[in-house]
Scaffold this motif. Sequence first.
Motif: not given
Length: 544
Positions: A438-447
């Motif tokens: 995955t991308c760097p992610i938090y709460q289903n959102t790429c950050v």
Amino acid sequence: MGDSSHCHKLFTILFFWGLVNSASASADSRRVDKHPLAEINIYNTTLALRDSVAIRASPFVLGSKIKISFFKCQESSSTCPAVNNKDKEPYLCTSPIKFKYTNSSKSYSKTGKAVLKFQLINQRADFSFALFSGGLSNGEDAEWVTVYLINPNPSADDWVAVFSPAKFNVEGISQRLLLWCIRYTYKMGHRIRLSDGSFIWSKIYSFRSSPYPGHDSLQRVLIMGDLGKAERDGSNEYADYQPGSLNTTDQLIKDLDNIDIVFHIGDLAYANGYISQWDQFVSQVEPIASAVPYMVASGNHERTWPDSGGFYQGTDSGGECGVTAETLFYVPAENRAKFWYSTDYGMFRFCIADSEHDWREGSEQYKFLERCLASADRRKQPWLIFAAHRPFGYSSNEWFAEEGAYEEPMGRDDLQKLWQKYRVDIAFFGHVHNYERTCPIYQNTCVKSGTSHYSGVVNGTIHIVTGGGGSHLSAFATEIPNWSLFRDYDFGYTKLTAFNHSSLLFEHMKSSDGKVYDSFTISREYMDVLACVHDSCAPSTLAA
């Protein structure tokens, strides 16, 4: 099998380990799970010896080369005593550990004779072989001809290890550097002297001591899940449940000079209640585990069993309930029945979760994981790694997609708070038999943007599924989520290389050739870890 009426009849050869394997309670579990040996209906067979059928094993005392021959003879017998309280013959002493079809020998269909070769590892007792017909699941009118091989190797409990630190000039070398440089050589020996006055010794092995926390040196970490085992002699081909395991194992052995520590994050042997399969697995990974630390995590095929104290109620462990894995592999856990632990390796801090026990906020494991993450000294150990067997983070595997969450149910609901708060760099998972990043992610959102290089503040965690060690592959969902950067439906493993305190390389390799098919780098300074990001602001800052 010279009798013409039987020349083309399919026979199967099994051999049995000479110790009773598992209690009667686990016999039912073997019917539930799909281990290839569970397909053999040994309890419904009937004794029907014929003079035209015989089996011979050679050499009589086990050595490096073993072969099994079938031929016509005038008499044969069965010597296995009635020990399992079954009301049907034959009374089998144990569960089978391997089998082959007689027609896997090219000469059998033409001559009614066959020579089959098995690779036998150092088991704990003698071997017995049996020949039967009627099919694996039927077993009616089976013809049982048994022969025994003597195992001269003593019990594992009687073996001792002898260590010898490498000799070198230590003048002018600091105590910490000395500990990092030491290479140990060792061999296994038996306490009992043989009749000729000699002792049995293994070959010589060696390993290097681990770097102390914070040590600045080249450090290479291999991470994989769901390896399993396979037979190099071609036996147990009926299920072929872990078709990639030998390729992965052999690639790791080839690259062992470039690996410092291995993390096998769950689903180790897929023994499913057959203790002999653990011996086969340990033999398979011995060239790796004897040379570098072989750290493990608990998976469903080690732990899960109804009403056993675990979080899930499946039957995947075959009744083992984690006991075998906890006994064979050491991990620095406070309670090895609860397989969560922390471990340091140079510039890395690893927090290993047990996905088979409750991890939710307020649980004993959750509190431990927070302590593990919070206690990392990021100035000395900048690379903070989380690992568990089941995907608590993100996976676009088809069954997770059908559930609509792209994760193990209830997985990241609570744990993402910890990953974000303590700025976990990468979270690794197995269970799903493929590779995904995955991308760097938090709460289903790429950050963070980008796919091959990341730098600056830690404002999200990269999630990796690396469950393609060897077991049958898992399909992806048709839809590709926007956070899924790379997917690979193939067998493989992953590797982390820390060059120093500010530079990290990630690589995904295929088991087929050992080449890199996906990679990214991280460049970061200590101050980037302290930066305030969403849901992760420290109560005070360095300026304060």
